[in-house]
Enzyme design. Structure first.
Site, short mmCIF file in Angstrom:
data_model
loop_
_atom_site.label_atom_id
_atom_site.label_comp_id
_atom_site.label_asym_id
_atom_site.label_seq_id
_atom_site.Cartn_x
_atom_site.Cartn_y
_atom_site.Cartn_z
N VAL A 133 -31.27 1.07 109.14
CA VAL A 133 -29.91 0.53 109.25
C VAL A 133 -29.88 -0.83 108.56
O VAL A 133 -30.72 -1.70 108.84
CB VAL A 133 -29.49 0.37 110.73
CG1 VAL A 133 -28.09 -0.23 110.81
CG2 VAL A 133 -29.55 1.71 111.46
N LYS A 134 -28.92 -0.98 107.65
CA LYS A 134 -28.83 -2.24 106.90
C LYS A 134 -27.73 -3.09 107.51
O LYS A 134 -26.59 -2.63 107.67
CB LYS A 134 -28.49 -1.90 105.44
CG LYS A 134 -29.10 -2.80 104.40
CD LYS A 134 -28.86 -2.17 103.02
CE LYS A 134 -29.28 -3.07 101.91
NZ LYS A 134 -28.88 -2.53 100.61
N VAL A 135 -28.09 -4.32 107.86
CA VAL A 135 -27.10 -5.25 108.44
C VAL A 135 -27.14 -6.55 107.62
O VAL A 135 -28.17 -6.91 107.07
CB VAL A 135 -27.40 -5.56 109.93
CG1 VAL A 135 -27.34 -4.30 110.79
CG2 VAL A 135 -28.75 -6.24 110.10
#
Ligand code: G3P
Length: 216
Positions: free
Chosen positions: A82-84
């Site tokens: 997951v890219k944040v």
């Protein structure tokens, strides 16, 4: 150094993956938009091709929504990272999602301090953007060096994922510095094979072979 390909274009991923050049994939909202496809559908297809981490980015500004979106993205496949974004809310989301055992890639990193915070929040990957710093007449590669030093000083396990790579030179410099991963467009990875003296030498060999009538 692991190679991630920075694209949501299936044909490009397949071509490089068949050659063993793909250890993972990174996408972002701009790359998903460019593909013209639904994010869940294209991400699921990529995860079926590549066994390594596939980064899929949230599109929210507050931690709560990032966490909710991150959980949905992570449910697409086991190899989702997951890219944040590297904001305070992004760090909160990183802490929660990594605490749940999900891979988290903290993106849009432009300083060593940001990278230090991401490591402390449990990021699997930190994505410093080299090209966008170079665009501002700053030194993107120096940032990779600084993060390498800091992470090594304290034994942080967060992997340095050099991003916004624009040239084959960026790739070799990142490898020299010791970036764990470099993510680049397929065109940059392919450009690493090019050298004018290779072309010149090959041209001469082919001419000489034709002249001598060499047949195999
Ligand atoms: O991985 C981040 C990358 O997609 C950004 O690249 O060329 O848009 O700065 P660029």
């Amino acid at each position: 150094m692991k190679f991630f390909v920075d694209t949501a274009e299936i044909d490009q991923i397949k071509e490089l993956n068949d050659l063993g050049m793909v250890d993972g994939v990174t996408t972002n909202p701009s790359l998903i938009a460019k593909s013209g496809r639904d994010i869940t559908e294209v991400t699921r297809e990529i995860c079926g091709i590549v066994s390594g981490p596939v980064s899929a980015e949230v599109v929210a500004l507050d931690a709560e929504t990032m966490i909710e979106q991150g959980r949905k993205l992570a449910s697409i496949a086991d190899n989702i990272a997951v890219k944040v974004p590297l904001t305070w809310d992004g760090l909160k989301a990183c802490k929660v999602l990594s605490g749940e055992g999900k891979m988290v890639n903290v993106t849009l990193c432009f300083t060593a301090n940001q990278a230090l915070l991401a490591a402390k929040a449990g990021a699997t990957f930190i994505s410093p953007f080299i090209g966008r710093l170079d665009d501002l007449n700053m030194d993107g590669l120096e940032l990779i060096e600084d993060i390498r030093t800091i992470y090594d000083n304290y034994g942080f396990e967060t992997q340095i994922l050099a991003a916004s790579i624009r040239s084959a030179n960026h790739m070799s410099e990142c490898a020299k510095i010791g970036a764990d991963v470099a993510t680049a467009p397929a065109s940059v990875i392919k450009a690493m094979a090019n050298h004018v003296l290779t072309d010149k030498g090959l041209d001469q060999f082919m001419k000489d072979a034709a002249k001598a009538g060499i047949k195999i």
